[in-house]
Design an enzyme around this catalytic site. Structure first.
Site, PDB file in Angstrom:
ATOM      1  N   HIS A 151       0.802  -1.226   0.000  1.00  0.00           N
ATOM      2  CA  HIS A 151       0.000   0.000   0.000  1.00  0.00           C
ATOM      3  C   HIS A 151       0.837   1.279   0.000  1.00  0.00           C
ATOM      4  O   HIS A 151       0.292   2.359  -0.202  1.00  0.00           O
ATOM      5  CB  HIS A 151      -0.949   0.002   1.202  1.00  0.00           C
ATOM      6  CG  HIS A 151      -2.029  -1.033   1.109  1.00  0.00           C
ATOM      7  ND1 HIS A 151      -2.989  -1.013   0.120  1.00  0.00           N
ATOM      8  CD2 HIS A 151      -2.291  -2.122   1.866  1.00  0.00           C
ATOM      9  CE1 HIS A 151      -3.801  -2.051   0.278  1.00  0.00           C
ATOM     10  NE2 HIS A 151      -3.399  -2.738   1.320  1.00  0.00           N
ATOM     11  N   ARG A 192       6.784  -6.459   3.136  1.00  0.00           N
ATOM     12  CA  ARG A 192       5.509  -6.945   2.599  1.00  0.00           C
ATOM     13  C   ARG A 192       5.472  -6.632   1.113  1.00  0.00           C
ATOM     14  O   ARG A 192       5.587  -5.472   0.702  1.00  0.00           O
ATOM     15  CB  ARG A 192       4.315  -6.303   3.301  1.00  0.00           C
ATOM     16  CG  ARG A 192       2.999  -6.808   2.710  1.00  0.00           C
ATOM     17  CD  ARG A 192       1.789  -6.498   3.556  1.00  0.00           C
ATOM     18  NE  ARG A 192       1.422  -5.090   3.529  1.00  0.00           N
ATOM     19  CZ  ARG A 192       0.288  -4.607   4.054  1.00  0.00           C
ATOM     20  NH1 ARG A 192      -0.563  -5.438   4.651  1.00  0.00           N
ATOM     21  NH2 ARG A 192       0.021  -3.315   4.015  1.00  0.00           N
ATOM     22  N   ASP A 229      17.028 -11.491  -3.024  1.00  0.00           N
ATOM     23  CA  ASP A 229      18.380 -11.159  -3.482  1.00  0.00           C
ATOM     24  C   ASP A 229      18.806  -9.776  -2.997  1.00  0.00           C
ATOM     25  O   ASP A 229      20.001  -9.530  -2.765  1.00  0.00           O
ATOM     26  CB  ASP A 229      18.454 -11.211  -5.010  1.00  0.00           C
ATOM     27  CG  ASP A 229      18.535 -12.634  -5.550  1.00  0.00           C
ATOM     28  OD1 ASP A 229      18.693 -13.571  -4.733  1.00  0.00           O
ATOM     29  OD2 ASP A 229      18.435 -12.808  -6.774  1.00  0.00           O
ATOM     30  N   GLU A 244      -6.488 -12.576   5.262  1.00  0.00           N
ATOM     31  CA  GLU A 244      -7.293 -11.356   5.389  1.00  0.00           C
ATOM     32  C   GLU A 244      -8.590 -11.430   4.592  1.00  0.00           C
ATOM     33  O   GLU A 244      -9.100 -10.406   4.118  1.00  0.00           O
ATOM     34  CB  GLU A 244      -6.464 -10.153   4.941  1.00  0.00           C
ATOM     35  CG  GLU A 244      -5.792 -10.340   3.597  1.00  0.00           C
ATOM     36  CD  GLU A 244      -4.822  -9.210   3.260  1.00  0.00           C
ATOM     37  OE1 GLU A 244      -5.026  -8.085   3.749  1.00  0.00           O
ATOM     38  OE2 GLU A 244      -3.879  -9.462   2.496  1.00  0.00           O
ATOM     39  N   ASP A 281      -8.960  -5.750   5.853  1.00  0.00           N
ATOM     40  CA  ASP A 281      -9.523  -6.461   4.693  1.00  0.00           C
ATOM     41  C   ASP A 281     -10.459  -7.579   5.131  1.00  0.00           C
ATOM     42  O   ASP A 281     -11.497  -7.811   4.494  1.00  0.00           O
ATOM     43  CB  ASP A 281      -8.400  -7.023   3.826  1.00  0.00           C
ATOM     44  CG  ASP A 281      -7.759  -5.964   2.954  1.00  0.00           C
ATOM     45  OD1 ASP A 281      -8.403  -5.529   1.986  1.00  0.00           O
ATOM     46  OD2 ASP A 281      -6.625  -5.553   3.242  1.00  0.00           O
TER      47      ASP A 281
END
Length: 260
Positions: free
Chosen positions: A48, A73, A87, A152, A178
């Site tokens: 977000h 996230r 990586d 969620e 959510d």
């Protein structure tokens, strides 16, 4: 020389509470400031917040000098983005909107090298191996990667027990906003019914060998989640902290001026 030890993973699986904060300002300078605050973990939000791989990589770099563990996230479960983020040096990933055991199993494969997974073997180019300075990175990386999945939705909640049975998933994070919307409520955990559902999910997670996680800004609900043995708990969001502080500052300044 092995891959760096993931102390966050060690701690949450040992039941040692880890208190964290969301980092959504999408800039390394802001992340560096957050790194001085004393949180156990900081989540760089690629879902977000306006982050991309380059900005996430820059924030990982500055936070490596702090005492806070980095969690990233991602916006989705894209295998290529998972590979690139690992990586770039992330050892702990939170993947949103996980709704089945099959999806969770594919995520486990995405964070592991062959023959146990499908992570591309290009670590010589990567910060993860300190640019090939860690000779044993390939052999030791898998066990230090921490995979957190975000439940969620009603579908995810219905599949929770199956997701918890997937080997290689280290923790389950409940996304109350959510989940609340998907169940027909306002986008928060304020409704007593949603709080009860979230606490029941945390209880079910904590009863397994997985760690339970949550983000809530409500001190009372934070205490409840901790009492139900949530292990990694985010208690703030840098964006809201900055916005709230500036608004209060402006309001107080205007009030002081009006009183003259």
């Amino acid at each position: 020389m092995p891959a760096p030890t993931n102390t966050f993973k060690q701690n949450i699986l040992a039941g040692i509470r880890q208190m964290g904060c969301w980092v959504g300002l999408a800039h390394p300078y802001a992340a560096e400031i957050a790194g001085t605050a004393g949180f156990d973990w900081l989540l760089i939000d690629g879902e977000h917040a306006p982050n991309d791989l380059r900005s996430i990589s820059e924030q990982i770099a500055v936070l490596q000098a702090s005492d806070s563990t980095v969690v990233v996230r991602l916006p989705n479960d894209d295998t290529a983005l998972i590979k690139q983020t690992l990586d770039a040096g992330a050892q702990t990933l939170l993947i949103p909107m996980v709704e089945s055991a099959d999806q969770a199993r594919e995520l486990v494969r995405a964070v592991r090298y062959p023959p146990h997974g499908i992570r591309g073997v290009g670590y010589a180019l990567a910060r993860a191996s300190q640019f090939a300075a860690i000779p044993d990175y390939f052999a030791t990386a898998d066990k230090e990667i921490c995979l957190l999945v975000q439940v969620e939705s009603k579908a995810g909640l219905d599949a929770l027990d199956d997701i918890l049975a997937v080997e290689g998933v280290d923790g389950v994070f409940i996304g109350p906003a959510d989940l609340s919307v998907d169940l027909g409520y306002a986008p928060s955990a304020d409704a007593p019914e949603i709080r009860a559902i979230v606490l029941d999910a945390i209880d079910r997670i904590a009863a397994t060998d997985k760690a339970a996680g949550i983000l809530t800004l409500d001190p009372e609900f934070i205490a409840e989640c901790l009492a139900y043995k949530a292990t990694f708990v985010a208690v703030g969001i840098d964006v809201l902290t900055l916005a709230g502080g500036l608004r209060d500052l402006a309001k107080n300044a205007r009030k002081a001026a009006d009183e003259l």
